[in-house]
Design a protein around this motif. Structure first.
Motif, PDB file in Angstrom:
ATOM      1  N   ASP A 248       0.807  -1.222   0.000  1.00  0.00           N
ATOM      2  CA  ASP A 248       0.000   0.000   0.000  1.00  0.00           C
ATOM      3  C   ASP A 248       0.838   1.269   0.000  1.00  0.00           C
ATOM      4  O   ASP A 248       0.287   2.361   0.106  1.00  0.00           O
ATOM      5  N   THR A 249       2.164   1.148  -0.105  1.00  0.00           N
ATOM      6  CA  THR A 249       3.008   2.340  -0.016  1.00  0.00           C
ATOM      7  C   THR A 249       2.711   3.322  -1.137  1.00  0.00           C
ATOM      8  O   THR A 249       2.553   4.530  -0.901  1.00  0.00           O
ATOM      9  N   ASP A 250       2.614   2.833  -2.373  1.00  0.00           N
ATOM     10  CA  ASP A 250       2.376   3.698  -3.528  1.00  0.00           C
ATOM     11  C   ASP A 250       0.873   3.857  -3.747  1.00  0.00           C
ATOM     12  O   ASP A 250       0.168   2.869  -3.973  1.00  0.00           O
ATOM     13  N   PRO A 251       0.321   5.086  -3.683  1.00  0.00           N
ATOM     14  CA  PRO A 251      -1.124   5.271  -3.908  1.00  0.00           C
ATOM     15  C   PRO A 251      -1.596   4.763  -5.273  1.00  0.00           C
ATOM     16  O   PRO A 251      -2.770   4.428  -5.434  1.00  0.00           O
ATOM     17  N   GLY A 276      -3.380  -7.811  -2.253  1.00  0.00           N
ATOM     18  CA  GLY A 276      -4.809  -7.915  -2.527  1.00  0.00           C
ATOM     19  C   GLY A 276      -5.515  -6.605  -2.255  1.00  0.00           C
ATOM     20  O   GLY A 276      -5.226  -5.913  -1.270  1.00  0.00           O
ATOM     21  N   TYR A 277      -6.468  -6.243  -3.127  1.00  0.00           N
ATOM     22  CA  TYR A 277      -7.175  -4.971  -2.996  1.00  0.00           C
ATOM     23  C   TYR A 277      -8.348  -5.113  -2.041  1.00  0.00           C
ATOM     24  O   TYR A 277      -9.122  -6.073  -2.111  1.00  0.00           O
ATOM     25  N   ASP A 278      -8.484  -4.147  -1.118  1.00  0.00           N
ATOM     26  CA  ASP A 278      -9.603  -4.104  -0.172  1.00  0.00           C
ATOM     27  C   ASP A 278     -10.519  -2.967  -0.598  1.00  0.00           C
ATOM     28  O   ASP A 278     -10.174  -1.791  -0.438  1.00  0.00           O
ATOM     29  N   GLN A 283      -7.535   0.115  -0.139  1.00  0.00           N
ATOM     30  CA  GLN A 283      -6.112  -0.067   0.068  1.00  0.00           C
ATOM     31  C   GLN A 283      -5.653  -1.331  -0.632  1.00  0.00           C
ATOM     32  O   GLN A 283      -6.436  -2.258  -0.904  1.00  0.00           O
ATOM     33  N   CYS A 284      -4.354  -1.369  -0.898  1.00  0.00           N
ATOM     34  CA  CYS A 284      -3.694  -2.544  -1.447  1.00  0.00           C
ATOM     35  C   CYS A 284      -2.942  -3.198  -0.298  1.00  0.00           C
ATOM     36  O   CYS A 284      -1.929  -2.673   0.163  1.00  0.00           O
TER      37      CYS A 284
END
Length: 295
Positions: A248-251, A276-278, A283-284
């Motif tokens: 999730d570091t990179d938007p 995995g995408y939430d 968020q990733c």
């Protein structure tokens, strides 16, 4: 004969006033305890071997007011011990003890001049109480609870950095601390809050985000597990980027299209796990992806 005039009863005795108040110390005495040394002649005791008994030459069984006056005009200093340097001893301090000479009768009937017990200077002044500690500043007022969707979109999850609120010293101030939150073990999201008393960034006073009015949509079914060799060949490892990142570091990866194109290594065992995408948190996340299957 006429009767004698009747005598009136005697006037009543005046009421007892009790013992008189203690005499305040003379201006020449540093304290009440050394009042007996004022206007008396000092005998130098252990320095020059001058003692009370030298005031009376002959012991007698007869009380003598003149001998009493002579005796009780004296005191001894030092009366308790020989000073280490007699020439440097400062008279009037009673550092070596001061004793009053008293005219009294012994058990054999003789009147003698003897010293009382020694007094060592004035009592120490009372110790002042320690200064009271100032009251700690009040905790910063908490703002209203932030919606979970807004918290996820605008703040940073410290658990994705494998940290807690107070881990990074740069967050230990009222400006940076509220920019972060933590995902708890039960899935709740709690904002970090600055504690001005301890100068820490903690969860203790942080608010849990407010859930939206409608239930979240169900998570999409996870993609089929990949072979580890296929994952390495087809996807990008976020930990090999420069600098290393998390899912999730990179938007730019916070979309259902970009997030599954990356994987990361799990802490501890070094396993490979797909990002995995939430859709609820937008968020990733690593914990939403599957571990690869060893070939």
């Amino acid at each position: 004969p006429p009767s004698p005039p009747s005598l009136s009863p005697p006037p009543p005795s005046p009421p007892s006033l009790g013992p008189p108040p203690p005499t305040p110390p003379s201006p020449d005495a540093p304290c009440e305890e050394l009042q007996f040394t004022v206007d008396k002649t000092r005998l130098n005791g252990f320095i020059g071997e001058e003692w009370c008994f030298s005031a009376i030459d002959v012991c007698s069984g007869e009380y003598d007011s003149e001998l009493k006056a002579r005796c009780e005009s004296l005191f001894i200093e030092p009366s308790a011990f020989t000073p280490p340097d007699p020439n440097a001893y400062i008279a009037g301090t009673c550092a070596g003890g001061c004793a009053e000479c008293v005219y009294r009768q012994q058990s054999n009937g003789n009147w003698v001049c003897r010293a009382t017990s020694s007094t060592f200077g004035c009592p120490a002044p009372p110790t002042p109480p320690p200064p009271s500690k100032p009251a700690p500043p009040p905790l910063l007022a908490l703002s209203s609870a932030m919606p979970c969707s807004e918290m996820v979109a605008t703040l940073t999850n410290v658990r994705e950095l494998n940290e807690w609120c107070n881990t990074d010293v740069a967050r230990r101030n009222p400006i940076e601390c509220p920019k972060f939150y933590a995902e708890l073990s039960d899935g709740q999201l709690q904002r970090c809050a600055y504690d001005p008393v301890e100068s820490r960034c903690t969860l203790r006073n942080g608010q849990i985000c407010a859930a939206g009015p409608s239930p979240p949509p169900p998570l999409p079914p996870p993609a089929a597990a990949m072979l580890c060799s296929e994952m390495i060949a087809a996807l990008t490892n976020t930990r090999t980027l420069d600098p290393p990142e998390w899912c999730d570091t990179d938007p730019a990866r916070r979309t259902p299209e970009e997030c599954p194109k990356f994987y990361t290594t799990t802490s501890g065992d070094g396993g490979l796990q797909r990002c995995g995408y939430d859709p609820v948190r937008r968020q990733c996340l690593r914990n939403r992806g599957q571990l690869c299957i060893q070939d």
